[in-house]
Design a protein around this motif. Structure first.
Motif, PDB file in Angstrom:
ATOM      1  N   ALA A  42       0.622  -1.247   0.107  1.00  0.00           N
ATOM      2  CA  ALA A  42       0.294   0.209  -0.121  1.00  0.00           C
ATOM      3  C   ALA A  42       1.041   1.177  -0.263  1.00  0.00           C
ATOM      4  O   ALA A  42       2.002   1.508   0.089  1.00  0.00           O
ATOM      5  N   ASN A  43       0.045   2.483  -0.966  1.00  0.00           N
ATOM      6  CA  ASN A  43       1.065   3.561  -1.054  1.00  0.00           C
ATOM      7  C   ASN A  43       1.618   3.936   1.395  1.00  0.00           C
ATOM      8  O   ASN A  43       0.652   4.465   1.617  1.00  0.00           O
ATOM      9  N   ARG A  44       2.867   4.230   1.271  1.00  0.00           N
ATOM     10  CA  ARG A  44       3.173   4.500   2.285  1.00  0.00           C
ATOM     11  C   ARG A  44       2.733   6.029   3.044  1.00  0.00           C
ATOM     12  O   ARG A  44       3.300   6.828   3.983  1.00  0.00           O
ATOM     13  N   THR A  45       3.976   6.835   1.555  1.00  0.00           N
ATOM     14  CA  THR A  45       3.512   8.240   1.342  1.00  0.00           C
ATOM     15  C   THR A  45       2.494   9.600   0.357  1.00  0.00           C
ATOM     16  O   THR A  45       2.430   8.325  -0.358  1.00  0.00           O
ATOM     17  N   SER A  46       2.750  10.511   0.386  1.00  0.00           N
ATOM     18  CA  SER A  46       1.903  11.556  -0.404  1.00  0.00           C
ATOM     19  C   SER A  46       3.156  11.494  -1.548  1.00  0.00           C
ATOM     20  O   SER A  46       2.552  11.946  -2.429  1.00  0.00           O
ATOM     21  N   MET A  47       3.987  11.053  -1.719  1.00  0.00           N
ATOM     22  CA  MET A  47       5.300  10.781  -2.758  1.00  0.00           C
ATOM     23  C   MET A  47       4.329  10.341  -4.286  1.00  0.00           C
ATOM     24  O   MET A  47       3.435   9.596  -4.281  1.00  0.00           O
ATOM     25  N   LEU A  48       5.101  10.528  -4.970  1.00  0.00           N
ATOM     26  CA  LEU A  48       4.560  10.495  -6.479  1.00  0.00           C
ATOM     27  C   LEU A  48       4.445   8.669  -6.562  1.00  0.00           C
ATOM     28  O   LEU A  48       6.016   7.731  -5.725  1.00  0.00           O
ATOM     29  N   GLN A  49       3.730   8.121  -6.809  1.00  0.00           N
ATOM     30  CA  GLN A  49       3.509   6.468  -6.984  1.00  0.00           C
ATOM     31  C   GLN A  49       4.316   5.402  -8.094  1.00  0.00           C
ATOM     32  O   GLN A  49       4.273   5.778  -8.909  1.00  0.00           O
TER      33      GLN A  49
END
Length: 241
Positions: A42-49
């Motif tokens: 799952a995405n862990r940060t607000s950075m670009l994925q």
């Protein structure tokens, strides 16, 4: 590096399940983890994925690539060797998961041309690539096709022929161009370093092998960074005071 051994029976099942029969072909398999690996983290940060889809070549360069972009991207490789394009068409929805992706790079080819249980015809590969490319395009992410790297002109195991790489790359190029998806030409990039029709490339590619030495993966990353920066230009340096 994650490694999952896929049984011959599973590979045969993948070969039977042509992508034209289903958009979410993986539902026919009861054990998704055995065929497709675990779903993405799952995405862990607000950075670009950033999701990397591919085989052992991309698994090899991923740890060399991510440190160069970890100020901008939260990146990960699918949790399995992506294998041939049959597995790609079957597992794609599972690999995408429920996450939002800003960038997806993908490759299939070396397993499709191998003279073993995963081998596909050019026609089968083309149909799979159409299926996979159209679905990736529909995600709304920026997509990068990474073409298949050369096979040295010596005996390798399983048997692979560089002439097949050229044919399969050409078929893929026709498809991705219809969707205006850019290509990272790793094939040409390696030829630039090793020479056209090379049989060995000391320090870059392992002897009698399709895989690369650590310095070779660093060399592939140079090309990948150019392609990624073209899609996501880095911010200009701060103005001098």
């Amino acid at each position: 590096m994650l490694r999952v051994v896929i049984s011959l029976a599973v590979l045969v099942a993948l070969a039977v399940a042509r992508p034209g029969q289903h958009e979410r072909g993986e539902e026919q398999f009861l054990d998704l983890a055995a065929v497709c690996g675990d779903p993405p983290r799952a995405n862990r940060t607000s950075m670009l994925q950033y999701l990397i889809v591919g085989d052992s070549i991309s698994m090899g360069y991923t740890p060399h690539l991510l440190p160069h972009i970890n100020n901008t991207f939260e990146g990960q490789h699918i949790n399995i060797n992506g294998g041939n394009s049959d597995r790609g068409a079957t597992c794609l929805s599972h690999w995408l998961g429920e996450s939002h992706w800003d960038l997806i790079s993908f490759n299939f080819g070396l397993h499709d041309i191998a003279h073993d249980a995963e081998q596909l015809t050019l026609e089968q590969y083309t149909a799979n690539m159409q299926n996979i490319t159209s679905r990736l395009h529909a995600t709304g992410a920026k997509i990068l096709w990474v073409d298949t790297t050369p096979v040295p002109n010596v005996a390798v195991s399983p048997v692979r022929l560089d002439t097949d790489v050229v044919k399969f790359n050409a078929a893929a190029a026709t498809i991705v161009s219809k969707y205006e998806i850019p290509t990272d030409d790793l094939y040409g990039w390696v030829e630039e370093k090793c020479g056209k029709g090379y049989s060995s490339c000391a320090g870059v590619q392992l002897p009698k092998n399709v895989h690369f030495a650590p310095a070779g993966y660093d060399y592939l990353v140079e090309s990948l960074l150019k392609s990624i920066n073209a899609l996501f230009p880095p911010p200009p340096p701060p103005a001098r005071q």
